[in-house]
Design a protein around this motif. Structure first.
Motif, PDB file in Angstrom:
ATOM      1  N   ILE A   1      64.459  50.441  64.815  1.00  0.00           N
ATOM      2  CA  ILE A   1      64.097  49.061  64.289  1.00  0.00           C
ATOM      3  C   ILE A   1      66.519  48.736  63.544  1.00  0.00           C
ATOM      4  N   TYR A   2      66.380  48.965  62.580  1.00  0.00           N
ATOM      5  CA  TYR A   2      67.214  49.172  62.067  1.00  0.00           C
ATOM      6  C   TYR A   2      69.118  48.447  62.650  1.00  0.00           C
ATOM      7  N   GLU A   3      69.217  49.877  63.477  1.00  0.00           N
ATOM      8  CA  GLU A   3      70.024  50.339  65.080  1.00  0.00           C
ATOM      9  C   GLU A   3      70.050  49.061  65.750  1.00  0.00           C
ATOM     10  N   ASN A   4      68.737  48.162  66.261  1.00  0.00           N
ATOM     11  CA  ASN A   4      68.821  47.706  67.223  1.00  0.00           C
ATOM     12  C   ASN A   4      69.022  46.317  66.515  1.00  0.00           C
ATOM     13  N   TYR A   5      68.500  45.622  65.722  1.00  0.00           N
ATOM     14  CA  TYR A   5      68.300  44.449  65.010  1.00  0.00           C
ATOM     15  C   TYR A   5      70.021  43.990  65.739  1.00  0.00           C
ATOM     16  N   MET A   6      70.120  42.514  65.996  1.00  0.00           N
ATOM     17  CA  MET A   6      71.495  42.096  65.736  1.00  0.00           C
ATOM     18  C   MET A   6      71.707  41.214  64.742  1.00  0.00           C
TER      19      MET A   6
ATOM     20  N   ASP B   1      59.152  28.499  77.562  1.00  0.00           N
ATOM     21  CA  ASP B   1      60.706  28.106  77.947  1.00  0.00           C
ATOM     22  C   ASP B   1      60.572  26.626  77.016  1.00  0.00           C
ATOM     23  N   MET B   2      59.883  26.199  77.094  1.00  0.00           N
ATOM     24  CA  MET B   2      60.612  24.997  76.076  1.00  0.00           C
ATOM     25  C   MET B   2      60.671  24.801  74.374  1.00  0.00           C
ATOM     26  N   VAL B   3      59.982  26.128  73.784  1.00  0.00           N
ATOM     27  CA  VAL B   3      60.134  26.464  72.673  1.00  0.00           C
ATOM     28  C   VAL B   3      61.588  27.070  72.165  1.00  0.00           C
ATOM     29  N   LEU B   4      62.009  27.161  73.613  1.00  0.00           N
ATOM     30  CA  LEU B   4      63.508  27.619  73.712  1.00  0.00           C
ATOM     31  C   LEU B   4      64.227  26.739  74.303  1.00  0.00           C
ATOM     32  N   GLU B   5      64.156  25.857  74.784  1.00  0.00           N
ATOM     33  CA  GLU B   5      64.552  25.117  75.077  1.00  0.00           C
ATOM     34  C   GLU B   5      65.295  23.963  73.138  1.00  0.00           C
TER      35      GLU B   5
ATOM     36  N   ILE C   1      68.481  34.023  69.482  1.00  0.00           N
ATOM     37  CA  ILE C   1      67.194  34.869  69.141  1.00  0.00           C
ATOM     38  C   ILE C   1      67.543  35.565  69.619  1.00  0.00           C
ATOM     39  N   HIS C   2      67.381  37.353  69.125  1.00  0.00           N
ATOM     40  CA  HIS C   2      67.804  38.851  69.881  1.00  0.00           C
ATOM     41  C   HIS C   2      66.363  39.529  69.984  1.00  0.00           C
ATOM     42  N   ILE C   3      66.155  39.743  71.010  1.00  0.00           N
ATOM     43  CA  ILE C   3      64.987  41.406  71.320  1.00  0.00           C
ATOM     44  C   ILE C   3      65.137  42.430  71.934  1.00  0.00           C
ATOM     45  N   SER C   4      65.110  43.304  71.414  1.00  0.00           N
ATOM     46  CA  SER C   4      65.829  43.904  71.701  1.00  0.00           C
ATOM     47  C   SER C   4      64.509  45.552  72.064  1.00  0.00           C
ATOM     48  N   ALA C   5      64.333  46.776  73.019  1.00  0.00           N
ATOM     49  CA  ALA C   5      63.431  46.779  73.567  1.00  0.00           C
ATOM     50  C   ALA C   5      64.082  48.663  72.884  1.00  0.00           C
TER      51      ALA C   5
ATOM     52  N   GLY D   1      69.425  30.041  72.438  1.00  0.00           N
ATOM     53  CA  GLY D   1      68.729  30.880  73.497  1.00  0.00           C
ATOM     54  C   GLY D   1      68.546  31.965  73.501  1.00  0.00           C
ATOM     55  N   LEU D   2      67.768  32.646  74.320  1.00  0.00           N
ATOM     56  CA  LEU D   2      67.121  34.280  73.570  1.00  0.00           C
ATOM     57  C   LEU D   2      68.298  34.833  74.591  1.00  0.00           C
ATOM     58  N   THR D   3      68.437  35.775  73.799  1.00  0.00           N
ATOM     59  CA  THR D   3      69.005  37.280  74.629  1.00  0.00           C
ATOM     60  C   THR D   3      68.369  38.574  74.890  1.00  0.00           C
ATOM     61  N   TYR D   4      68.694  39.716  75.387  1.00  0.00           N
ATOM     62  CA  TYR D   4      67.023  40.971  75.354  1.00  0.00           C
ATOM     63  C   TYR D   4      68.239  41.422  75.617  1.00  0.00           C
TER      64      TYR D   4
END
Length: 380
Positions: free
Chosen positions: A307-312, A67-71, A269-273, A76-79
Motif C-alpha cells: 500500500i505504501y509503495e503504490n500510494y499516490m 460519475d456525478m460525485v467525480l464530476e 483521486i488515485h486508486i491502485s491495485a 478526476g480519478l486515475t488508476y
C-alpha cells in the motif's frame, strides 16, 4: 452450514421489492435526483424499479452516481494495476480506508470499467442503523460486520463472517472488499490490523494459515485522495486520542461523514491495485517456522508495504511534511501557489494558536510521506 441471514446482502429476487419500498424515501430520492439531474422523477423511478438484480442497480444507477460525485467534487480519478488482474477471477481486495462509502464505490467503478468481478464489501452495522441506509447497502452488495458485541458473541460473529467470506470467494466466485482495519484511518497513517487478518484466517478449516491466505488471492489496494473533505470532521477524535481522552461519537456523525465524503471537494483521486500477493510470499513466511501471531504480523507488514509503495503522494502531502518539520526537503514537489493554498486551508480548519491541533492536522497529510520514506529506508 452457517446461517448468514443477519449479515448477507439482498438476493437478486429481493431487489425489486426493496427498490419499490425505498425509491420515494426522501434521502434515496435526493440521491437519485443528484444522479440523474436531467430526468423527471417519474422517469427515474421507472428506471430504478426496472432493476431486477444487484448488478442492474449498480450498473444502471450507482455507477452514474459515482460519475456525478467525480464530476461535481473531484478533479478526476486515475488508476493503476488493474490491467494485471484477470477477468472472471475473484480476488480478495484489502484496502486502506479513508472514506466510509467512496473507497469501495470507487473500487467497484474501476473494476466495472475493466470488466472485472465487482466486490461484495464489508460494512460495519453501526454505519447503517437508518433503514434506508441498510437497504442501500444491501442493494450495493454490502455484508455486515457486527459491532459492539461481547467477547463470546464477537468470537461467534467473527467465525460466521470468515465463513461467509470463504463462501463468497470460493463458491460464489465473488470478489470481496474489506478495509485493512476496523474504522477509517483518521491520522493518514495506514496500518493493517492483525485482528482483521486473524478473523479472515478463521475460515481456513484444515489448511495452514499461509496456504489459506495464498488461496484467497489477496490484492492490496491503495486509495489516495488529494484532499480529505472529512479532515475537519476527524479532528475531534484525533485530538481526544492525543489528549488520552475518551471520544464519544455524536448521533449523526457517521451520516454527516458519508454526506461530506461524497459531496465535499477531494481534488484528484488515485486508486491502485497493488498486485496479487503471490504464493511465494506465503511459502516464504511459512518456511520461517514462526508462531501464527508472528505470521499474521508479517502478512500485515507485507500488505502495508504494498500500500505504501503504490500510494499516490500529492503536493498537499509534501507541503504538510515540510511544514511539520519546518524545512523544504520536498519543495520541488509543489509550487509556491500550492503551498499558499494549503496554508489557507489549514488556517480555515484549525486554530493556529493551538500547536497540538496544527500538528495533528499536518500529520494527517504528512503521514503517507513518512510511511513511504520508511519503506525505502528499510530497503536500503
Amino acid at each position: 452450514m452457517q446461517d448468514f441471514e443477519d449479515i448477507r446482502f439482498y438476493k437478486d429476487e429481493e431487489v425489486e421489492e426493496a427498490l419499490r419500498q425505498y425509491v420515494k424515501h426522501p434521502m434515496v430520492k435526493a440521491l437519485l435526483q443528484f444522479t440523474f439531474p436531467e430526468k423527471e422523477f417519474s422517469e427515474i423511478e421507472e428506471l430504478v424499479i426496472q432493476c431486477r438484480s444487484i448488478r442492474d442497480f449498480q450498473t444502471r444507477v450507482i455507477y452514474h452516481s459515482v460519475d456525478m460525485v467525480l464530476e461535481k467534487s473531484t478533479e478526476g480519478l486515475t488508476y493503476s494495476g488493474f490491467d494485471s488482474l484477470e477477468e472472471d477471477q475473484s480476488y480478495f481486495f484489502i484496502s486502506n480506508h479513508r472514506d466510509i462509502i467512496l473507497d469501495t464505490s470507487l473500487l467497484n467503478y474501476t473494476l466495472y470499467d475493466h470488466n472485472l468481478v465487482m466486490t461484495a464489501s464489508a460494512i460495519g452495522d453501526n454505519l447503517v442503523k437508518k433503514p434506508f441506509l441498510l437497504a442501500l447497502s444491501k442493494l450495493n452488495r454490502n455484508f455486515l460486520v457486527l459491532r459492539g458485541l461481547g467477547p463470546r458473541e464477537m468470537l461467534k460473529s467473527s467465525l460466521k463472517l470468515s465463513e461467509y467470506i470463504r463462501k463468497l470467494l470460493f463458491q460464489d466466485k465473488r470478489s470481496v472488499w474489506m478495509a485493512q482495519r476496523e474504522g477509517r484511518t483518521k491520522d493518514g497513517s495506514d496500518h493493517t490490523q492483525q485482528g482483521v487478518l486473524k478473523m479472515i484466517a478463521m475460515g481456513k478449516k484444515d489448511l495452514s494459515l499461509c496456504e489459506y491466505f495464498s488461496k484467497l488471492k489477496i490484492v492490496p489496494v491503495a486509495i489516495s485522495y488529494e484532499f480529505d473533505p472529512t479532515d475537519i470532521l476527524k479532528m475531534p477524535e484525533i485530538m481526544a486520542k492525543r489528549m488520552k481522552e475518551t471520544y464519544v461519537k455524536s448521533a449523526n456523525e457517521d451520516f454527516n461523514s458519508i454526506m461530506q465524503g461524497a459531496l465535499g471537494q477531494k481534488g484528484r483521486i488515485h486508486i491502485s491495485a497493488c498486485g496479487l500477493m503471490e504464493d511465494k510470499i506465503f511459502s516464504d513466511i511459512e518456511a520461517q517456522q514462526i508462531s501464527v501471531n508472528d505470521q499474521l504480523k508479517v502478512v500485515a507488514e507485507k500488505i502495508d508495504q504494498k500500500i505504501y509503495e503504490n500510494y499516490m503522494l500529492w503536493p498537499a502531502n509534501y507541503i504538510a511534511y515540510d511544514l511539520l518539520n519546518n524545512h523544504e526537503k520536498y519543495a520541488s514537489k509543489y509550487s509556491d501557489k500550492q503551498k499558499r493554498q494549503f496554508e489557507r486551508r489549514l488556517m480555515r480548519r484549525v486554530d493556529l494558536k493551538n500547536a497540538l491541533e496544527v500538528n495533528s492536522y499536518l500529520l494527517m497529510y504528512a503521514n503517507p510521506v513518512v510511511n513511504k520514506e520508511g519503506l525505502y529506508e528499510s530497503k536500503s
